[in-house]
Motif scaffolding. Sequence first.
Motif, PDB file in Angstrom:
ATOM      1  N   LEU A 261       0.798  -1.225   0.000  1.00 11.54           N
ATOM      2  CA  LEU A 261       0.000   0.000   0.000  1.00 11.54           C
ATOM      3  C   LEU A 261       0.830   1.273   0.000  1.00 11.54           C
ATOM      4  N   GLY A 262       1.937   1.294   0.737  1.00  6.56           N
ATOM      5  CA  GLY A 262       2.754   2.494   0.787  1.00  6.56           C
ATOM      6  C   GLY A 262       2.072   3.627   1.536  1.00  6.56           C
ATOM      7  N   PRO A 263       2.730   4.782   1.677  1.00 12.46           N
ATOM      8  CA  PRO A 263       2.185   5.912   2.440  1.00 12.46           C
ATOM      9  C   PRO A 263       0.837   6.428   1.940  1.00 12.46           C
ATOM     10  N   LEU A 264       0.685   6.536   0.601  1.00  9.19           N
ATOM     11  CA  LEU A 264      -0.567   7.074   0.071  1.00  9.19           C
ATOM     12  C   LEU A 264      -1.720   6.086   0.202  1.00  9.19           C
ATOM     13  N   GLY A 265      -1.433   4.815  -0.019  1.00 11.06           N
ATOM     14  CA  GLY A 265      -2.464   3.811   0.181  1.00 11.06           C
ATOM     15  C   GLY A 265      -2.885   3.762   1.638  1.00 11.06           C
TER      16      GLY A 265
ATOM     17  N   LEU B   4      -2.340  -5.054   8.867  1.00  7.69           N
ATOM     18  CA  LEU B   4      -1.744  -4.188   7.847  1.00  7.69           C
ATOM     19  C   LEU B   4      -0.235  -4.396   7.779  1.00  7.69           C
ATOM     20  N   SER B   5       0.231  -5.556   8.173  1.00  5.01           N
ATOM     21  CA  SER B   5       1.666  -5.821   8.204  1.00  5.01           C
ATOM     22  C   SER B   5       2.260  -5.884   6.795  1.00  5.01           C
ATOM     23  N   HIS B   6       3.560  -5.591   6.707  1.00  2.00           N
ATOM     24  CA  HIS B   6       4.314  -5.686   5.442  1.00  2.00           C
ATOM     25  C   HIS B   6       3.707  -4.822   4.341  1.00  2.00           C
ATOM     26  N   ASN B   7       3.525  -3.539   4.601  1.00  6.36           N
ATOM     27  CA  ASN B   7       2.970  -2.637   3.591  1.00  6.36           C
ATOM     28  C   ASN B   7       3.829  -1.402   3.339  1.00  6.36           C
ATOM     29  N   THR B   8       5.001  -1.319   3.971  1.00  6.85           N
ATOM     30  CA  THR B   8       5.950  -0.225   3.739  1.00  6.85           C
ATOM     31  C   THR B   8       5.289   1.140   3.872  1.00  6.85           C
ATOM     32  N   PHE B   9       4.652   1.384   4.997  1.00  3.11           N
ATOM     33  CA  PHE B   9       3.972   2.650   5.217  1.00  3.11           C
ATOM     34  C   PHE B   9       4.943   3.813   5.419  1.00  3.11           C
TER      35      PHE B   9
END
Length: 307
Positions: free
Chosen positions: A82-86, A105-110
């Motif tokens: 997802l990243g920051p915007l997701g 929401l693990s492993h989504n590189t927030f």
Amino acid sequence: MSALYLDSLSIKEDDLTSSTENVSLEEDLDSDLEPDEKPQNNKPTTTAEVYLEACRLTGVVPVSYFIRHLGTSTMDLNHHGLGPLGCKALAIALVSNYRVKQLDLSHNTFSGRGGEHLGQMLANNEGLETLDLSWNHLRMKGAVAFSAGLKVNITLKHLDLSWNGFGNEGALAMGEALKYNNTLVHLNLNNNRITNEGVGMLCKGLEFNDTLRVLLNVLVNENFVRLLETTCLEHPSLEVHYGGVGGFIAKKPPKRLDPMKVIQDYLDQRKLRLWDFFRNIDKDGTMRVPVADFRKAVQVVCITFIH
């Protein structure tokens, strides 16, 4: 609350550079969820509409799984990239959602920016009870912002923040949040680059917390253990699993058993003499008992007496 959050939504340049272009729909959205089919000239009303509008404004592709499961209590969105915007779009949609109780929401590189969005969401959400944010690279800035939201949250009970690189600054912020949060029961801070100094800051927050029962995997030293023992006296239900000195503390550390006292109690209970005890070990009548045999006999007595 969601509409207000949505109205204040703005996209910064650094948001755009971190856009999650690699995010793809798991499958096409159902026709009744298409953005162009919602009522014209009206603000979004449902969580799905809020999410779709947030995705449009942030420029990310909506996750169909999220929309399809908004009516369920458990949602698994790990490894969605997802990243920051997701993360921002999700956070906006979750502000007023009360149905989702367990969220992975693990492993989504927030990253740190994602931590800010999640902190704002957590400060307003009154539905989530279990949240897994492990492996999201929140780092120090994200940890500080997220902890600010946790500080005022009133529903979350289980929280996994392992592998996020909090550092000592993040530990300080988390310790401050734990002073005021009165719902969190289980907290995992495994592998967050927290040194002895940071753990000390975290422990100060525990002194004021009456609800936390389990704190997982904090690297500590002997000074922390002594400080923790004092904290556990005030909060006997607190359990801390930690590394560094290898062990586990639940309430006050148990005292070591005195073998001779155990033997004496064992003999008194059975109205035996110490001589009888040693004579049973000295099978050959040599008046000499090997150390190994003595240890084995003591172990047997301890097990028998304790149980």
